[in-house]
Design a protein around this motif. Structure first.
Motif, PDB file in Angstrom:
ATOM      1  N   ALA A  94      22.903  28.640  57.412  1.00 14.30           N
ATOM      2  CA  ALA A  94      21.485  28.467  57.114  1.00 14.30           C
ATOM      3  C   ALA A  94      20.850  29.770  56.670  1.00 14.30           C
ATOM      4  CB  ALA A  94      20.760  27.950  58.353  1.00 14.30           C
ATOM      5  N   ALA A  95      19.865  29.629  55.779  1.00 13.03           N
ATOM      6  CA  ALA A  95      19.037  30.749  55.322  1.00 13.03           C
ATOM      7  C   ALA A  95      17.602  30.234  55.216  1.00 13.03           C
ATOM      8  CB  ALA A  95      19.549  31.286  53.994  1.00 13.03           C
ATOM      9  N   PRO A  96      16.919  30.051  56.356  1.00 14.01           N
ATOM     10  CA  PRO A  96      15.600  29.409  56.340  1.00 14.01           C
ATOM     11  C   PRO A  96      14.490  30.220  55.674  1.00 14.01           C
ATOM     12  CG  PRO A  96      16.093  30.223  58.525  1.00 14.01           C
ATOM     13  CD  PRO A  96      17.341  30.405  57.708  1.00 14.01           C
ATOM     14  N   GLY A  97      14.716  31.494  55.419  1.00 11.38           N
ATOM     15  CA  GLY A  97      13.678  32.312  54.796  1.00 11.38           C
ATOM     16  C   GLY A  97      13.811  32.445  53.287  1.00 11.38           C
ATOM     17  N   THR A  98      14.825  31.818  52.710  1.00 11.09           N
ATOM     18  CA  THR A  98      15.097  31.953  51.281  1.00 11.09           C
ATOM     19  C   THR A  98      13.901  31.563  50.428  1.00 11.09           C
ATOM     20  OG1 THR A  98      17.449  31.576  51.572  1.00 11.09           O
ATOM     21  CG2 THR A  98      16.580  31.111  49.404  1.00 11.09           C
TER      22      THR A  98
END
Length: 186
Positions: A94-98
Motif C-alpha cells: 500500500a501507498a495511501p499517500g500517493t
C-alpha cells in the motif's frame, strides 16, 4: 532461535510498521523511509519526504537475509509500505499517500532465478474515481487460491452520502491483468 533482520537504519523510517510472512519470504514496511539516494546521515530530517520502502527477506538454510528493497513511485508522502500482504508468489504493498493522498496499491510477483529471489512489479491499483482522499491503500490483503484476488481498504470513503463510512475494493487477476472487480464493499 531468535533472529534479528538486518536493515540499514534510517532515523524515523518506521521500519516494521507493517510486516507479513509467507513461507520463506518476509516483507517489512518502512512507510516514512526517505529516498535512499538522499544525501546526509539523516535523510528524513533533511528532506522530510516519506516516500517509503519495503524490505523483502528470504530464508535459505535457516538464515534470513535481505533480498531486495522495493520502492514505489518515489514521490513525497507516498508512504509506500504502510501496509503489506503476501500469498504464494504474490505481494501487495500500500501507498495511501500517493499523488496528494489519492492512494494506491502495487502488486508484485516473487520470481526465483539464478539462485536468487526478486520481486517484479505487475500492477498499480489506483483509487476509484470519485473516492479521492478516501484513504485508499490504508489496508491491503491478497489471496492466490482459487485465483488472484487483492483487497484494498479505504476507511475514509464516502458511501451512499455518508462521509467516512469506509469501503474496500476487490481486484482480480484476469487473463494476466489486475482489474477492479466490483463496486465497493461496505
Amino acid at each position: 532461535r531468535v533472529s534479528t533482520l538486518d536493515a540499514e537504519p534510517s532515523y524515523g523510517s518506521r521500519f516494521g510498521h507493517a510486516v507479513v510472512i509467507d513461507g520463506d519470504t518476509i516483507l517489512v514496511g518502512a512507510p516514512q523511509q526517505a529516498d535512499p539516494t538522499s544525501a546526509g546521515p539523516f535523510p528524513l530530517l533533511e528532506s522530510s519526504t516519506h516516500e517509503g520502502a519495503v524490505s523483502a527477506y528470504t530464508r535459505r538454510g535457516g538464515v534470513w537475509s535481505r533480498a531486495q528493497v522495493l520502492t514505489g513511485e518515489r514521490a513525497a508522502f507516498d508512504q509506500f509500505g504502510s501496509a503489506v500482504g503476501a500469498a504464494s508468489a504474490t505481494v501487495i504493498v500500500a501507498a495511501p499517500g500517493t499523488r496528494g493522498r489519492l492512494g494506491c496499491a502495487h502488486v508484485y510477483e516473487i520470481v526465483s532465478e539464478d539462485g536468487g529471489v526478486t520481486a517484479e512489479k505487475r500492477a498499480r491499483l489506483g483509487t476509484p474515481p470519485g473516492h479521492e482522499s478516501s484513504g485508499f491503500g490504508a489496508a491491503v490483503a491478497v489471496a492466490t487460491q482459487p485465483s488472484g484476488v487483492a483487497v484494498v481498504g479505504a476507511p475514509k470513503a464516502e458511501v451512499a452520502g455518508v462521509k467516512g463510512a469506509g469501503a474496500v475494493w476487490l481486484h482480480g487477476l484476469r487473463d494476466g491483468t489486475w482489474v477492479r472487480l466490483s463496486t465497493p464493499l461496505n
